[in-house]
Design an enzyme around this catalytic site. Sequence first.
Site, short mmCIF file in Angstrom:
data_model
loop_
_atom_site.label_atom_id
_atom_site.label_comp_id
_atom_site.label_asym_id
_atom_site.label_seq_id
_atom_site.Cartn_x
_atom_site.Cartn_y
_atom_site.Cartn_z
N ILE A 7 46.96 54.34 34.72
CA ILE A 7 45.87 53.96 35.63
C ILE A 7 45.66 52.46 35.53
O ILE A 7 45.19 51.94 34.52
CB ILE A 7 44.58 54.75 35.28
N GLY A 8 46.04 51.75 36.59
CA GLY A 8 45.89 50.30 36.63
C GLY A 8 44.73 49.90 37.52
O GLY A 8 44.01 50.76 38.03
N THR A 10 44.98 48.41 40.44
CA THR A 10 45.31 48.58 41.86
C THR A 10 45.79 49.99 42.16
O THR A 10 45.34 50.62 43.10
CB THR A 10 46.42 47.59 42.27
N LYS A 13 49.37 55.35 38.76
CA LYS A 13 50.71 55.90 38.86
C LYS A 13 50.78 57.19 38.06
O LYS A 13 50.18 57.30 37.00
CB LYS A 13 51.75 54.92 38.28
N ASP A 101 47.62 48.91 28.62
CA ASP A 101 48.91 48.86 29.33
C ASP A 101 49.81 47.79 28.71
O ASP A 101 51.02 47.98 28.58
CB ASP A 101 48.72 48.63 30.85
N1 LIG Z 1 53.45 49.56 47.87
C1 LIG Z 1 52.60 48.81 47.18
N2 LIG Z 1 51.30 49.13 47.16
C2 LIG Z 1 50.45 48.39 46.47
N3 LIG Z 1 50.78 47.31 45.75
C3 LIG Z 1 52.04 46.93 45.74
C4 LIG Z 1 53.03 47.66 46.44
N4 LIG Z 1 54.21 47.06 46.21
C5 LIG Z 1 53.97 46.00 45.43
N5 LIG Z 1 52.66 45.90 45.15
C6 LIG Z 1 52.09 44.87 44.29
O1 LIG Z 1 51.95 45.49 43.04
C7 LIG Z 1 50.65 45.28 42.52
C8 LIG Z 1 50.22 46.54 41.86
O2 LIG Z 1 51.16 46.78 40.83
P1 LIG Z 1 50.82 47.71 39.63
O3 LIG Z 1 51.79 47.37 38.58
O4 LIG Z 1 50.73 49.13 40.06
O5 LIG Z 1 49.36 47.16 39.28
P2 LIG Z 1 48.22 47.74 38.39
O6 LIG Z 1 48.87 48.31 37.17
O7 LIG Z 1 47.38 46.55 38.14
O8 LIG Z 1 47.50 48.78 39.20
C9 LIG Z 1 49.77 44.90 43.70
O9 LIG Z 1 48.77 44.01 43.29
C10 LIG Z 1 50.76 44.26 44.66
O10 LIG Z 1 50.85 42.86 44.46
C1 LIG Z 2 44.86 42.24 31.89
C2 LIG Z 2 44.70 43.58 32.58
C3 LIG Z 2 43.54 43.49 33.55
C4 LIG Z 2 46.00 43.88 33.36
O1 LIG Z 2 45.82 45.07 34.07
P1 LIG Z 2 46.68 45.47 35.35
O2 LIG Z 2 47.04 44.24 36.09
O3 LIG Z 2 47.93 46.13 34.82
O4 LIG Z 2 45.86 46.43 36.15
C5 LIG Z 2 44.50 44.73 31.56
O5 LIG Z 2 45.54 44.74 30.64
C6 LIG Z 2 43.17 44.61 30.84
O6 LIG Z 2 42.15 45.03 31.35
N1 LIG Z 2 43.17 44.01 29.64
C7 LIG Z 2 42.01 43.79 28.82
C8 LIG Z 2 41.89 42.34 28.49
C9 LIG Z 2 43.00 41.82 27.60
O7 LIG Z 2 44.12 42.38 27.56
O8 LIG Z 2 42.76 40.82 26.91
K LIG Z 3 49.54 43.95 34.65
#
Ligand SMILES: Nc1ncnc2c1ncn2[C@@H]1O[C@H](COP(=O)(O)OP(=O)(O)O)[C@@H](O)[C@H]1O
Ligand SMILES: CC(C)(COP(=O)(O)O)[C@@H](O)C(=O)NCCC(=O)O
Ligand SMILES: [K+]
Length: 279
Positions: A7-8, A10, A13, A101
């Site tokens: 769970i990120g 954005t 997954k 993560d």
């Molecule tokens: N199909 C897509 N849908 C959404 N984001 C995408 C896609 N392809 C690439 N991206 C990019 O990937 C990022 C999200 O990647 P991801 O690793 O899943 O992020 P997080 O772990 O932060 O949720 C988005 O911010 C965007 O820049």
């Molecule tokens: C830096 C992050 C926001 C990245 O998250 P993501 O882009 O994968 O959604 C995440 O790892 C987080 O919330 N970290 C806590 C702060 C730190 O790692 O210092």
């Molecule tokens: K990241």
Amino acid sequence: MILDLDIGNTLSKWRLKDTVSSEIRSRGAVWTREEWRPGSDIPDLDVVEAVRISSVARQTVLRETVGLLRRQVGAVYVARSTAEALGVTNGYEDPGRLGVDRWMGALASYQLAGGCCSVDCGSAITIDFVLPGGRHLGGYILPGLRLMKESLQLGTRNVAIDPDSEADELLAPGKNTVEAVNHGIYMAAVSAVNRIYSEVCDREGVALPLLLTGGDARVVSRGIRVPHAVWPDMVYGGLEACFPLTVAERAGRMSGAPRVPAPVALEKIRAGLAFSTLL
Ligand SMILES: Nc1ncnc2c1ncn2[C@@H]1O[C@H](COP(=O)(O)OP(=O)(O)O)[C@@H](O)[C@H]1O
Ligand SMILES: CC(C)(COP(=O)(O)O)[C@@H](O)C(=O)NCCC(=O)O
Ligand SMILES: [K+]
């Protein structure tokens, strides 16, 4: 089946992994930026025997998700950032504050490659280092490609970088606002990764294997000048290593792990750094 969740900020997954054969049966992603409705798009839980979760979403989201899953699934494992795991010592002053993560990515990369640099190109771009021997140094956090673009508010937020573009095109001067923004943020991201990788290898006196994951890993990869590998399942690899459930996992195998990229010689990294700082 095992349900793995990453769970990120954005995307959330998920993937389903066969407990017996260790094969990945299906996978998907749910858009979670504005709102996350726990459970709404997750596969049929009837076939799921265990769930493993890495989440950087708000605590309440994780609590609700875990609560919902616990009612239907026997075993729910939630990853946490700890001071030490699998031979790696967490470099943060307060280890629990390191994004889980990032911790999963660093543990998976260390298990695969030994000392390493793990880069996650998601909402944020995070760059973490683990030395041979297992000392995690901490890392770097910068805005991801989408966040950088949104922060500019130039009306280009919906024009994504074409992930099939060649790095050469993306690094050329833009001839309109969309191009100028896309090429600018691309340059910022790949320059940061190239520079940070070289600086830290130089400081520590070791050339480290470089591994990339996250939604923008493929496009960022094209602009990285040193040998590296893209590993889409890196965070899942950390879950597999922390909570091994299948025979293959117990033997230390992580699904989809790439071949370890042999780093270039440290002298070459240093020469590149000296050249770029001289200019
Ligand atoms: N199909 C897509 N849908 C959404 N984001 C995408 C896609 N392809 C690439 N991206 C990019 O990937 C990022 C999200 O990647 P991801 O690793 O899943 O992020 P997080 O772990 O932060 O949720 C988005 O911010 C965007 O820049
Ligand atoms: C830096 C992050 C926001 C990245 O998250 P993501 O882009 O994968 O959604 C995440 O790892 C987080 O919330 N970290 C806590 C702060 C730190 O790692 O210092
Ligand atoms: K990241």
